[in-house]
Write a protein that holds these residues in place. Structure first.
Motif, PDB file in Angstrom:
ATOM      1  N   MET A   1     -18.191   5.884  16.575  1.00 58.87           N
ATOM      2  CA  MET A   1     -16.743   6.041  17.219  1.00 58.87           C
ATOM      3  C   MET A   1     -16.999   6.164  18.709  1.00 58.87           C
ATOM      4  SD  MET A   1     -14.916   6.067  14.452  1.00 58.87           S
ATOM      5  CE  MET A   1     -16.219   5.007  14.133  1.00 58.87           C
ATOM      6  N   GLU A   2     -15.916   5.202  19.207  1.00 57.25           N
ATOM      7  CA  GLU A   2     -15.954   5.170  20.644  1.00 57.25           C
ATOM      8  C   GLU A   2     -14.707   6.019  20.891  1.00 57.25           C
ATOM      9  OE1 GLU A   2     -15.852   1.131  22.003  1.00 57.25           O
ATOM     10  OE2 GLU A   2     -17.762   0.559  20.820  1.00 57.25           O
ATOM     11  N   ALA A   3     -14.327   6.174  22.212  1.00 56.50           N
ATOM     12  CA  ALA A   3     -13.286   7.097  22.791  1.00 56.50           C
ATOM     13  C   ALA A   3     -12.050   6.099  22.217  1.00 56.50           C
ATOM     14  CB  ALA A   3     -13.231   6.965  24.087  1.00 56.50           C
ATOM     15  N   GLY A   4     -10.858   6.871  21.582  1.00 58.17           N
ATOM     16  CA  GLY A   4      -9.889   6.296  21.072  1.00 58.17           C
ATOM     17  C   GLY A   4      -9.827   5.802  19.704  1.00 58.17           C
ATOM     18  N   GLU A   5     -11.185   5.947  19.096  1.00 57.71           N
ATOM     19  CA  GLU A   5     -11.245   5.771  17.737  1.00 57.71           C
ATOM     20  C   GLU A   5     -11.295   7.091  16.863  1.00 57.71           C
ATOM     21  OE1 GLU A   5     -13.461   1.448  17.727  1.00 57.71           O
ATOM     22  OE2 GLU A   5     -14.731   3.271  17.651  1.00 57.71           O
ATOM     23  N   THR A   6     -11.185   6.977  15.700  1.00 58.71           N
ATOM     24  CA  THR A   6     -11.577   7.946  14.796  1.00 58.71           C
ATOM     25  C   THR A   6     -11.593   7.433  13.609  1.00 58.71           C
ATOM     26  OG1 THR A   6     -10.800  10.608  13.858  1.00 58.71           O
ATOM     27  CG2 THR A   6      -8.946   8.788  14.397  1.00 58.71           C
ATOM     28  N   PHE A   7     -11.552   8.421  12.470  1.00 53.87           N
ATOM     29  CA  PHE A   7     -11.935   7.843  10.879  1.00 53.87           C
ATOM     30  C   PHE A   7     -11.351   8.862  10.049  1.00 53.87           C
ATOM     31  CE2 PHE A   7     -15.382  10.442  12.264  1.00 53.87           C
ATOM     32  CZ  PHE A   7     -15.793  10.980  11.070  1.00 53.87           C
ATOM     33  N   THR A   8     -11.173   8.186   8.931  1.00 56.24           N
ATOM     34  CA  THR A   8     -11.009   9.282   7.504  1.00 56.24           C
ATOM     35  C   THR A   8     -11.676   8.813   6.499  1.00 56.24           C
ATOM     36  OG1 THR A   8      -8.983  10.147   6.516  1.00 56.24           O
ATOM     37  CG2 THR A   8      -8.912   7.986   7.041  1.00 56.24           C
TER      38      THR A   8
ATOM     39  N   MET B   1     -12.951   4.676   6.380  1.00 50.06           N
ATOM     40  CA  MET B   1     -12.127   3.860   7.175  1.00 50.06           C
ATOM     41  C   MET B   1     -11.908   4.326   8.708  1.00 50.06           C
ATOM     42  SD  MET B   1      -8.288   2.379   6.694  1.00 50.06           S
ATOM     43  CE  MET B   1      -7.573   3.878   6.001  1.00 50.06           C
ATOM     44  N   THR B   2     -12.382   3.393   9.691  1.00 44.39           N
ATOM     45  CA  THR B   2     -12.238   3.646  10.833  1.00 44.39           C
ATOM     46  C   THR B   2     -10.869   3.374  11.475  1.00 44.39           C
ATOM     47  OG1 THR B   2     -14.506   3.023  11.505  1.00 44.39           O
ATOM     48  CG2 THR B   2     -13.144   2.771  13.300  1.00 44.39           C
ATOM     49  N   LEU B   3     -10.044   4.055  12.251  1.00 42.52           N
ATOM     50  CA  LEU B   3      -8.853   4.174  12.749  1.00 42.52           C
ATOM     51  C   LEU B   3      -8.928   3.794  14.106  1.00 42.52           C
ATOM     52  CD1 LEU B   3      -7.595   7.123  10.953  1.00 42.52           C
ATOM     53  CD2 LEU B   3      -7.018   4.754  10.108  1.00 42.52           C
ATOM     54  N   ARG B   4      -8.059   2.764  14.563  1.00 40.16           N
ATOM     55  CA  ARG B   4      -8.107   2.602  16.108  1.00 40.16           C
ATOM     56  C   ARG B   4      -6.573   2.430  16.504  1.00 40.16           C
ATOM     57  NH1 ARG B   4     -11.672  -0.503  13.493  1.00 40.16           N
ATOM     58  NH2 ARG B   4     -13.849  -0.443  14.162  1.00 40.16           N
ATOM     59  N   GLY B   5      -6.593   2.414  17.857  1.00 47.38           N
ATOM     60  CA  GLY B   5      -5.158   2.060  18.505  1.00 47.38           C
ATOM     61  C   GLY B   5      -3.947   3.151  18.001  1.00 47.38           C
ATOM     62  N   GLU B   6      -3.059   2.565  17.557  1.00 48.81           N
ATOM     63  CA  GLU B   6      -1.866   3.565  17.045  1.00 48.81           C
ATOM     64  C   GLU B   6      -2.116   4.349  15.801  1.00 48.81           C
ATOM     65  OE1 GLU B   6       2.387   2.573  15.648  1.00 48.81           O
ATOM     66  OE2 GLU B   6       1.959   1.505  17.737  1.00 48.81           O
ATOM     67  N   GLY B   7      -2.905   3.907  15.035  1.00 50.10           N
ATOM     68  CA  GLY B   7      -3.514   4.520  13.854  1.00 50.10           C
ATOM     69  C   GLY B   7      -4.439   5.991  14.312  1.00 50.10           C
ATOM     70  N   ALA B   8      -5.053   5.795  15.097  1.00 47.46           N
ATOM     71  CA  ALA B   8      -6.138   6.815  15.536  1.00 47.46           C
ATOM     72  C   ALA B   8      -5.296   7.880  16.548  1.00 47.46           C
ATOM     73  CB  ALA B   8      -6.936   6.072  16.503  1.00 47.46           C
ATOM     74  N   GLN B   9      -4.151   7.798  16.860  1.00 48.37           N
ATOM     75  CA  GLN B   9      -3.323   8.477  17.805  1.00 48.37           C
ATOM     76  C   GLN B   9      -3.141   9.996  16.924  1.00 48.37           C
ATOM     77  OE1 GLN B   9       0.059   6.835  19.575  1.00 48.37           O
ATOM     78  NE2 GLN B   9      -1.501   5.391  20.890  1.00 48.37           N
ATOM     79  N   GLY B  10      -3.338  10.994  17.496  1.00 51.02           N
ATOM     80  CA  GLY B  10      -2.925  12.394  16.711  1.00 51.02           C
ATOM     81  C   GLY B  10      -3.896  12.744  15.847  1.00 51.02           C
ATOM     82  N   ARG B  11      -4.944  12.082  15.773  1.00 49.23           N
ATOM     83  CA  ARG B  11      -5.901  12.446  14.519  1.00 49.23           C
ATOM     84  C   ARG B  11      -7.337  13.016  15.134  1.00 49.23           C
ATOM     85  NH1 ARG B  11      -4.782  11.298   9.596  1.00 49.23           N
ATOM     86  NH2 ARG B  11      -5.664   9.681   8.453  1.00 49.23           N
TER      87      ARG B  11
END
Length: 161
Positions: free
Chosen positions: A91-98, A151-161
């Protein structure tokens, strides 16, 4: 908006944390150790790109089920922690996952023993990656095999997670 320019890459952060070389004020955009890992006594013992090894001293007096063995849910959580830690290294800054699924196959009962969960990818995709985690007890025998898709989340999908 946090200042992401000061964040260490997750892998670098975890490597330094593991070797005791993490400097004061060095941070990453994820939380380590996680609250659940602290609560359950999980220990990160090895880390690399997309791989992680986590250990736990399991005891049915603390982690037991009705049959007097270590609860399978604890094995699932241990595997999920290893898989999540492995994936977080990508993961890079601004990315997260679930996690989007998790399938556990229990092979042997567990009593009092040191458990070692080793997670590695079986497929690394841009958005969906698959991992396998084998959990062994201190005699080297595999007690559970856990597969998971992340699943890697980026952009709007990663916000607040």
């Amino acid at each position: 908006m946090p200042d992401t320019s000061r964040y260490l890459p997750v892998l670098t952060y975890l490597q330094r944390q593991l070797t005791g070389q993490l400097g004061a004020g060095e941070v990453t955009h994820m939380h380590y150790p996680t609250a659940i890992s602290r609560l359950l006594g999980f220990r990160l013992v090895e880390i690399g790109e997309a791989m992680a090894v986590i250990e736990l001293d399991a005891d049915p007096a603390q982690h037991g089920n009705q049959q007097g063995t270590v609860h399978g849910g604890l094995l699932c959580e241990l595997a999920d922690a290893a898989i999540g830690t492995a994936h977080s290294t990508l993961m890079e800054a601004g990315e997260t996952f679930t996690s989007i699924d998790l399938k556990a196959t229990f092979l042997r009962p567990v009593w009092q023993t040191r458990l070692r969960a080793q997670a590695r990818p079986t497929h690394r995709g841009r958005t969906i990656s698959h991992y396998l985690c084998e959990i062994t007890r201190d005699d080297g025998k595999v007690v559970a095999s856990v597969a998971s898709a992340v699943m890697t989340l980026r952009g709007e999908g990663a916000q607040g997670r």
